[in-house]
Design an enzyme around this catalytic site. Structure first.
Site, PDB file in Angstrom:
ATOM      1  N   SER A 110       0.848  -1.185   0.000  1.00  0.00           N
ATOM      2  CA  SER A 110       0.000   0.000   0.000  1.00  0.00           C
ATOM      3  C   SER A 110       0.887   1.240   0.000  1.00  0.00           C
ATOM      4  O   SER A 110       2.027   1.205   0.486  1.00  0.00           O
ATOM      5  CB  SER A 110      -0.865  -0.034   1.258  1.00  0.00           C
ATOM      6  OG  SER A 110      -1.333   1.253   1.548  1.00  0.00           O
ATOM      7  N   SER A 111       0.338   2.359  -0.479  1.00  0.00           N
ATOM      8  CA  SER A 111       1.129   3.600  -0.511  1.00  0.00           C
ATOM      9  C   SER A 111       1.416   4.130   0.892  1.00  0.00           C
ATOM     10  O   SER A 111       2.277   4.990   1.055  1.00  0.00           O
ATOM     11  CB  SER A 111       0.396   4.663  -1.322  1.00  0.00           C
ATOM     12  OG  SER A 111      -0.853   4.925  -0.735  1.00  0.00           O
ATOM     13  N   CYS A 112       0.709   3.614   1.910  1.00  0.00           N
ATOM     14  CA  CYS A 112       0.945   4.126   3.266  1.00  0.00           C
ATOM     15  C   CYS A 112       2.284   3.653   3.838  1.00  0.00           C
ATOM     16  O   CYS A 112       2.646   4.037   4.932  1.00  0.00           O
ATOM     17  CB  CYS A 112      -0.204   3.788   4.200  1.00  0.00           C
ATOM     18  SG  CYS A 112      -0.295   2.051   4.545  1.00  0.00           S
ATOM     19  N   TYR A 139      -0.395  -0.794  10.435  1.00  0.00           N
ATOM     20  CA  TYR A 139      -0.687  -1.416   9.137  1.00  0.00           C
ATOM     21  C   TYR A 139       0.505  -1.249   8.202  1.00  0.00           C
ATOM     22  O   TYR A 139       0.948  -2.202   7.537  1.00  0.00           O
ATOM     23  CB  TYR A 139      -1.926  -0.726   8.568  1.00  0.00           C
ATOM     24  CG  TYR A 139      -2.367  -1.157   7.204  1.00  0.00           C
ATOM     25  CD1 TYR A 139      -3.023  -2.368   7.010  1.00  0.00           C
ATOM     26  CD2 TYR A 139      -2.156  -0.341   6.098  1.00  0.00           C
ATOM     27  CE1 TYR A 139      -3.452  -2.755   5.747  1.00  0.00           C
ATOM     28  CE2 TYR A 139      -2.579  -0.713   4.835  1.00  0.00           C
ATOM     29  CZ  TYR A 139      -3.227  -1.920   4.665  1.00  0.00           C
ATOM     30  OH  TYR A 139      -3.654  -2.295   3.412  1.00  0.00           O
ATOM     31  N   LYS A 143       3.026  -3.935   6.269  1.00  0.00           N
ATOM     32  CA  LYS A 143       3.235  -3.949   4.814  1.00  0.00           C
ATOM     33  C   LYS A 143       4.723  -3.823   4.472  1.00  0.00           C
ATOM     34  O   LYS A 143       5.210  -4.474   3.548  1.00  0.00           O
ATOM     35  CB  LYS A 143       2.446  -2.821   4.152  1.00  0.00           C
ATOM     36  CG  LYS A 143       0.949  -3.030   4.209  1.00  0.00           C
ATOM     37  CD  LYS A 143       0.557  -4.216   3.355  1.00  0.00           C
ATOM     38  CE  LYS A 143      -0.909  -4.500   3.356  1.00  0.00           C
ATOM     39  NZ  LYS A 143      -1.241  -5.755   2.693  1.00  0.00           N
ATOM     40  N   HIS A 186     -13.020   3.594   2.757  1.00  0.00           N
ATOM     41  CA  HIS A 186     -12.141   4.627   2.213  1.00  0.00           C
ATOM     42  C   HIS A 186     -12.970   5.771   1.613  1.00  0.00           C
ATOM     43  O   HIS A 186     -14.188   5.676   1.539  1.00  0.00           O
ATOM     44  CB  HIS A 186     -11.234   4.009   1.143  1.00  0.00           C
ATOM     45  CG  HIS A 186     -10.218   3.065   1.699  1.00  0.00           C
ATOM     46  ND1 HIS A 186     -10.080   1.767   1.257  1.00  0.00           N
ATOM     47  CD2 HIS A 186      -9.293   3.210   2.671  1.00  0.00           C
ATOM     48  CE1 HIS A 186      -9.108   1.173   1.916  1.00  0.00           C
ATOM     49  NE2 HIS A 186      -8.611   2.016   2.783  1.00  0.00           N
TER      50      HIS A 186
HETATM   51  N1  LIG Z   1      -8.465  -0.958  -1.187  1.00  0.00           N
HETATM   52  C1  LIG Z   1      -7.479  -0.119  -1.406  1.00  0.00           C
HETATM   53  O1  LIG Z   1      -7.697   1.068  -1.662  1.00  0.00           O
HETATM   54  C2  LIG Z   1      -6.077  -0.594  -1.375  1.00  0.00           C
HETATM   55  C3  LIG Z   1      -5.091   0.355  -1.628  1.00  0.00           C
HETATM   56  C4  LIG Z   1      -3.789  -0.033  -1.585  1.00  0.00           C
HETATM   57  C5  LIG Z   1      -3.495  -1.347  -1.300  1.00  0.00           C
HETATM   58  N2  LIG Z   1      -4.442  -2.258  -1.076  1.00  0.00           N
HETATM   59  C6  LIG Z   1      -4.014  -3.616  -0.743  1.00  0.00           C
HETATM   60  O2  LIG Z   1      -4.648  -4.590  -1.511  1.00  0.00           O
HETATM   61  C7  LIG Z   1      -4.833  -5.773  -0.717  1.00  0.00           C
HETATM   62  C8  LIG Z   1      -6.280  -6.187  -0.777  1.00  0.00           C
HETATM   63  O3  LIG Z   1      -7.089  -5.111  -0.364  1.00  0.00           O
HETATM   64  P1  LIG Z   1      -8.665  -5.079  -0.625  1.00  0.00           P
HETATM   65  O4  LIG Z   1      -9.025  -3.662  -0.751  1.00  0.00           O
HETATM   66  O5  LIG Z   1      -9.007  -6.047  -1.669  1.00  0.00           O
HETATM   67  O6  LIG Z   1      -9.184  -5.580   0.782  1.00  0.00           O
HETATM   68  P2  LIG Z   1     -10.561  -6.359   1.095  1.00  0.00           P
HETATM   69  O7  LIG Z   1     -11.567  -6.031   0.082  1.00  0.00           O
HETATM   70  O8  LIG Z   1     -10.855  -6.114   2.524  1.00  0.00           O
HETATM   71  O9  LIG Z   1     -10.148  -7.878   0.884  1.00  0.00           O
HETATM   72  C9  LIG Z   1      -9.262  -8.534   1.747  1.00  0.00           C
HETATM   73  C10 LIG Z   1      -9.617  -9.985   1.730  1.00  0.00           C
HETATM   74  O10 LIG Z   1      -8.727 -10.672   2.605  1.00  0.00           O
HETATM   75  C11 LIG Z   1      -9.487 -11.576   3.372  1.00  0.00           C
HETATM   76  N3  LIG Z   1      -8.836 -11.827   4.649  1.00  0.00           N
HETATM   77  C12 LIG Z   1      -8.533 -10.921   5.598  1.00  0.00           C
HETATM   78  N4  LIG Z   1      -7.982 -11.534   6.660  1.00  0.00           N
HETATM   79  C13 LIG Z   1      -7.945 -12.861   6.359  1.00  0.00           C
HETATM   80  C14 LIG Z   1      -7.520 -14.002   7.060  1.00  0.00           C
HETATM   81  N5  LIG Z   1      -7.003 -13.921   8.291  1.00  0.00           N
HETATM   82  N6  LIG Z   1      -7.651 -15.202   6.456  1.00  0.00           N
HETATM   83  C15 LIG Z   1      -8.196 -15.313   5.219  1.00  0.00           C
HETATM   84  N7  LIG Z   1      -8.622 -14.268   4.508  1.00  0.00           N
HETATM   85  C16 LIG Z   1      -8.508 -13.056   5.085  1.00  0.00           C
HETATM   86  C17 LIG Z   1     -10.813 -10.901   3.572  1.00  0.00           C
HETATM   87  O11 LIG Z   1     -11.801 -11.836   3.915  1.00  0.00           O
HETATM   88  P3  LIG Z   1     -12.981 -11.369   4.939  1.00  0.00           P
HETATM   89  O12 LIG Z   1     -13.603 -10.161   4.326  1.00  0.00           O
HETATM   90  O13 LIG Z   1     -13.874 -12.567   4.982  1.00  0.00           O
HETATM   91  O14 LIG Z   1     -12.302 -11.086   6.234  1.00  0.00           O
HETATM   92  C18 LIG Z   1     -11.040 -10.277   2.205  1.00  0.00           C
HETATM   93  O15 LIG Z   1     -11.652 -11.181   1.319  1.00  0.00           O
HETATM   94  C19 LIG Z   1      -4.354  -5.430   0.680  1.00  0.00           C
HETATM   95  O16 LIG Z   1      -3.061  -5.918   0.861  1.00  0.00           O
HETATM   96  C20 LIG Z   1      -4.327  -3.932   0.692  1.00  0.00           C
HETATM   97  O17 LIG Z   1      -3.316  -3.435   1.518  1.00  0.00           O
HETATM   98  C21 LIG Z   1      -5.751  -1.912  -1.098  1.00  0.00           C
END
Ligand SMILES: NC(=O)c1ccc[n+]([C@@H]2O[C@H](COP(=O)([O-])OP(=O)(O)OC[C@H]3O[C@@H](n4cnc5c(N)ncnc54)[C@H](OP(=O)(O)O)[C@@H]3O)[C@@H](O)[C@H]2O)c1
Length: 326
Positions: A110-112, A139, A143, A186
């Site tokens: 992540s950018s953070c 967090y 990362k 967000h």
């Molecule tokens: N969204 C953004 O704007 C953004 C920006 C920069 C980077 N990212 C990165 O992209 C990645 C994915 O983000 P996202 O936005 O797709 O998040 P998300 O929609 O919350 O998806 C995360 C997934 O991981 C699963 N998960 C979490 N804890 C788990 C565990 N202990 N065991 C198994 N599964 C687990 C969650 O399942 P449950 O929902 O069932 O818990 C969910 O399906 C992350 O690394 C994040 O840092 C996201």
């Protein structure tokens, strides 16, 4: 081999916003052997369960898009869970992937990870050059550890075991599968919900926290998924041309930013909200500007395809269809 459509690919976090977009992209490209487990089926913080999964399934590649993710409120309220769960998930997945013989893995950061006062736009070199934003420090630390974990495994086992574990750092993402929770979301999904509710309730005004002047960058999630697959498939020489053994991550951003005020106007327009938009300057603004320098990934051939105007329309349609998770 990297483009072999039969390869067994495990997408961790396949029901999340990014993971589900990566699945869509891999399916679009014709990959036929994708494997997944829901959080309920496999808790990635559980070392024994993750070890058993990898020993049994032995995937060829892993996309690590599972994480505990959230906005400022969630990061501030649950700092222990944010650091513990993210460290556990990535430690378990990276280590057990390695033990089971996975050669290629992509870690989503992540950018953070960049310092609060990093020079803008933030280049990959800004990592570990200053203090982090306190609200999401736990967090971000997890990362950063994930990037260093991939690098360390490459450095120690890259030659001997032929592994190639890479990292990508997305800017703020939005699109299908986003989290529209009133407190944990967000900025884009939060504003989509607020303007949508204001529209159906005929509210005359929507008040937004802060001055509206901070600038932020947003990338449509399908562009991020395409970038993830692009980086995973990139030949070694091209990846190495933009990275170093101890600075191995690549930024993935849209390439330009927008003020929160203009973002709010664009969202209101895509939703059809015609009331007044005002700002509450007594509330905190956060950093004045956060923009990634994505020139490295751009140089080797990846560029975003979906601009904010188009992306917001699709995101709102998905929200209306009830695809949102609340
Ligand atoms: N969204 C953004 O704007 C953004 C920006 C920069 C980077 N990212 C990165 O992209 C990645 C994915 O983000 P996202 O936005 O797709 O998040 P998300 O929609 O919350 O998806 C995360 C997934 O991981 C699963 N998960 C979490 N804890 C788990 C565990 N202990 N065991 C198994 N599964 C687990 C969650 O399942 P449950 O929902 O069932 O818990 C969910 O399906 C992350 O690394 C994040 O840092 C996201």
């Amino acid at each position: 081999m990297a483009n072999d459509l039969q390869q067994k690919i495990y997408i961790a976090g396949h029901r999340g916003m990014v993971g589900s977009a990566i699945v869509r992209e891999l399916e679009r490209l014709g990959y036929t052997n994708l494997i997944y487990r829901t959080h309920q089926e496999l808790d990635l913080t559980n070392q024994a369960a993750v070890a058993s999964f990898f020993a049994t399934e032995k995937p060829d590649q892993v996309y690590l898009a599972a994480a505990r993710v959230g906005g400022i409120y969630a990061n501030n309220t649950y700092p222990a869970q944010f650091i513990y769960e993210n460290l556990m998930v990535q430690n378990n997945v990276v280590h057990q992937a390695f033990l089971s013989g996975v050669k290629k893995l992509l870690f989503l950061g992540s950018s953070c990870i960049y310092p609060k006062l990093a020079i803008q736009p933030m280049s990959e070199e800004a990592l570990l050059t200053g203090k982090l934003e306190p609200t999401n420090e736990p967090y971000a630390i997890a990362k950063i550890a994930g990037i260093k974990m991939c690098e360390s495994y490459n450095r120690q086992y890259g030659q001997s075991h032929g592994i190639d574990y890479r990292s990508v750092m997305p800017t703020n993402l939005y699109g299908p599968g986003d989290n529209y929770h009133p407190e944990n979301s967000h900025v884009i999904p939060a504003l989509i919900r607020r303007f949508h509710e204001a529209k159906i309730n005929h509210a005359p005004e929507v008040v937004i926290w802060g001055t509206g002047t901070p600038r932020r960058e947003f990338l449509y999630v399908d562009d991020m998924a395409a970038a993830s697959v692009f980086v995973m498939q990139l030949d070694r020489l091209a990846y190495d041309s933009q990275t170093e053994p101890m600075q191995s991550h690549l930024n993935v951003g849209f390439g330009s930013d927008i003020t929160i005020a203009r973002l709010a106007t664009a969202i209101a327009k895509s939703i059809g909200y015609q009331g007044k938009i005002s700002f509450d300057p007594s509330k905190p603004d956060g950093a004045p500007k956060k923009l990634m320098d994505s020139s490295r990934i751009n140089r080797i051939g990846w560029k975003p395809k979906i601009d904010l105007e188009k992306g917001l329309v699709i995101a709102y349609q998905e929200f209306l269809q009830g695809n949102e998770r609340v």
